[in-house]
Write an enzyme that holds these catalytic residues in place. Structure first.
Site, short mmCIF file in Angstrom:
data_model
loop_
_atom_site.label_atom_id
_atom_site.label_comp_id
_atom_site.label_asym_id
_atom_site.label_seq_id
_atom_site.Cartn_x
_atom_site.Cartn_y
_atom_site.Cartn_z
N ASP A 254 0.87 -1.27 -0.02
CA ASP A 254 -0.04 -0.01 0.03
C ASP A 254 0.91 1.39 0.04
OD1 ASP A 254 0.56 0.40 2.82
OD2 ASP A 254 -0.63 -1.39 3.29
N LYS A 276 -4.25 2.16 0.52
CA LYS A 276 -5.35 2.84 1.52
C LYS A 276 -4.81 4.37 1.66
CE LYS A 276 -5.85 -1.05 4.33
NZ LYS A 276 -5.36 -1.45 5.62
N MET A 389 -1.70 8.72 13.05
CA MET A 389 -3.07 8.90 12.12
C MET A 389 -3.76 10.29 12.87
SD MET A 389 -4.49 5.23 11.13
CE MET A 389 -3.69 4.67 12.37
N1 SAH Z 1 1.73 -0.17 11.32
C1 SAH Z 1 2.29 1.09 11.09
C2 SAH Z 1 1.27 2.07 11.30
C3 SAH Z 1 0.22 2.23 10.26
S1 SAH Z 1 -1.00 3.48 10.53
C4 SAH Z 1 3.80 1.59 11.95
O1 SAH Z 1 3.75 0.84 12.82
O2 SAH Z 1 4.00 2.56 11.92
C5 SAH Z 1 -0.47 4.78 9.70
C6 SAH Z 1 0.14 5.83 10.47
O3 SAH Z 1 1.49 5.51 10.94
C7 SAH Z 1 0.21 7.15 9.52
O4 SAH Z 1 -0.95 7.79 9.40
C8 SAH Z 1 1.15 8.05 10.51
O5 SAH Z 1 0.53 8.36 11.69
C9 SAH Z 1 2.28 6.66 10.70
N2 SAH Z 1 3.23 6.84 9.86
C10 SAH Z 1 3.65 5.83 9.05
N3 SAH Z 1 4.71 6.12 8.29
C11 SAH Z 1 5.39 7.40 8.94
C12 SAH Z 1 6.23 8.03 8.48
N4 SAH Z 1 7.39 7.78 7.84
N5 SAH Z 1 6.53 9.42 9.23
C13 SAH Z 1 5.48 9.68 10.22
N6 SAH Z 1 4.52 9.10 10.44
C14 SAH Z 1 4.21 7.79 9.91
#
Ligand code: SAH
Length: 479
Positions: A254, A276, A389
């Site tokens: 995704d 998504k 998020m």
């Molecule tokens: N499974 C992922 C989270 C998925 S939910 C994890 O463990 O990180 C998706 C959210 O993750 C985004 O909306 C944001 O809040 C955060 N996120 C993912 N990648 C990011 C990045 N490179 N920098 C900042 N926030 C990030």
């Protein structure tokens, strides 16, 4: 990538070399090793040609290169070590036309191709190129690989090569064969070859092929790898993630998985985007899970790759529940979750003895735009809160903290595109952060970090344009 690395078969082909010194000798030597018919043009040959001169495939012509000499050559190496002579020979080749590729030693502007640093474990060959930018670095890397790629790997490749046809006869399907080789090359037969017991390895191989010939097939069910890819920087992948990425038949990915990381997935793997975006679910969760099941039932090795960690706000649990219900084998590979990655790359320790003894990971993406969290747990002293998020709810989130008794001066930060080259960090307080973030025009993905640890950012920021970047070099330069 500006040059295409390829392995050219030179056996029986003509190669022309000009020059009689060391560089010319090296080029003759390597072309002869590939089985080429080599003609070297030079008034005389230096000491480095000792031993090569007797080679029946090498012809010495004691005059300068002429146009007609290159008519049927595949490759021309110009290596006279003398600028005017190099240029003269280069121009002779160009005037001659024809299809020969030219390389002029140490003159990148006159090269159709550059020479790789070569690690020779024939038939296994590793070629390292720097596009002419730093051949020395290529050689250093080669030296490092010398120690990491055992000589026995060459024997293993040879062993496999000698058995390709035999396997093709009993296993006509390309996918079946690939699976066989992957298992074999990491299994006990390969161990025997590497240990020098090639006879025993050959017997074990024949036994296994015998089974195939009788129609016995390894299980048809594939497996699923649920892999966390971390927040963006490909260097944050685990070894295990990379290994499984290199091994899958199909990948479901995704938007959160960066392109740099997708480039590390096996090139031939089929790609399915199940991306998504907030409020825009390209493929519903149930459908993703159902696809994983279906693909695995077709016998495929399925990579489900996710940003961060699959079990942290990643719905990884839901995806594998269905696999478990269908008895499909799966593995879960943890990844660096966004909060941890962003905190590290922003110089904001999530816990710190002077600031926070606990850290809470929450999602700000509540139902119907309402932030749905346990506020008693959120507003605690000596605690860091990391919100996933949460960008679109930043105002209400900060407002709610204050309304429930947190100080408006409590430090807070937003890390946008954490760990990537375009990472941005905006710091402020519960009161000031929303306006600052609006001003900065952050797009996400972002992590919000709330707590006094945020004040450490000024001191510990090291990534990108952080103030500590190059501190050592600057210090050393000053010293
Ligand atoms: N499974 C992922 C989270 C998925 S939910 C994890 O463990 O990180 C998706 C959210 O993750 C985004 O909306 C944001 O809040 C955060 N996120 C993912 N990648 C990011 C990045 N490179 N920098 C900042 N926030 C990030």
């Amino acid at each position: 990538m500006r040059s295409l690395p390829i392995f050219v078969k030179l056996a029986g082909k003509r190669v022309v070399v000009t020059g009689g010194g060391t560089p010319a000798a090296r080029r003759c030597e390597i072309a002869l090793r590939c089985g080429a018919e080599v003609t070297v043009f030079a008034p005389e040959l230096g000491g480095d040609f000792a031993g090569l001169e007797d080679d029946p495939q090498l012809t010495h012509v004691a005059r300068a290169l002429e146009e007609s000499d290159v008519a049927d050559a595949q490759i021309v190496f110009v290596a006279t070590e003398e600028e005017t002579a190099d240029r003269r020979d280069y121009e002779t080749v160009r005037r001659a036309g024809g299809g020969a590729l030219v390389n002029v030693a140490d003159r990148p502007d006159m090269c159709d191709f550059t020479m790789a640093s070569i690690l020779d474990r024939s038939p296994l060959v590793v070629a390292i190129g720097t596009d002419g930018a730093s051949p020395i670095f290529g050689r250093m890397l080669k030296a490092r690989l010398e120690t990491e790629i055992p000589a026995a790997y060459g024997r293993l490749v040879e062993f496999a090569g000698a058995r390709r046809e035999a396997l093709e006869r009993v296993l006509p399907g390309a996918a079946d064969r690939r699976r066989f080789w992957e298992r074999m090359l990491e299994g006990p037969i390969a161990e025997l070859v590497l240990a020098g017991q090639e006879d025993a390895a050959a017997r074990a191989f024949d036994d296994e092929i015998g089974e195939f010939a009788k129609g016995v097939r390894p299980g048809q069910v594939g497996e699923v790898y649920l892999v966390g890819a971390g927040p963006g920087d490909p260097d944050l992948l685990t070894f295990k993630a990379l290994r499984l990425m290199q091994r899958c038949d199909v990948v479901l990915y995704d938007r959160l998985v960066s392109e740099d990381i997708m480039n590390l997935v096996r090139r031939d793997a089929e790609r399915i985007y199940v991306g998504k975006q907030r409020n825009n679910h390209a493929m519903p969760q149930e459908q993703i899970s159902a696809s994983l099941v279906k693909l695995a039932q077709q016998g495929k090795r399925v990579l489900r790759i996710k940003g961060g960690d699959p079990f942290i706000f990643g719905r990884g649990g839901e995806e594998i529940e269905m696999l478990a219900a269908h008895g499909i084998p799966f593995q879960v590979v943890p990844g660096i979750t966004a909060a941890a990655g962003c905190a590290a790359y922003a110089g904001i320790p999530l816990t710190h003895r002077d600031h926070a003894q606990s850290c809470l990971f929450v999602t700000g993406h509540g139902k119907e735009g309402h932030v749905d969290v346990d506020w008693n747990a959120m507003i605690q002293p000596h605690q860091t809160v990391a919100v996933y998020m949460g960008l679109s709810q930043l105002d209400s989130l900060m407002g709610e903290f204050i309304a429930r008794g947190a100080s408006p001066d409590l430090p807070a930060a937003v890390v946008d595109n954490g760990t990537k080259a375009n990472q941005r960090v905006v710091t402020g307080t519960l009161a000031s952060l929303p306006d600052k973030v609006r001003e900065a025009g952050l797009r996400g993905p972002t992590i919000i970090i709330i707590g006094s640890v945020v004040t450490l950012h000024d001191k510990l920021d090291w990534f990108g344009d952080g103030p500590n970047r190059n501190r050592t070099t600057a210090g050393e330069a000053a010293a």
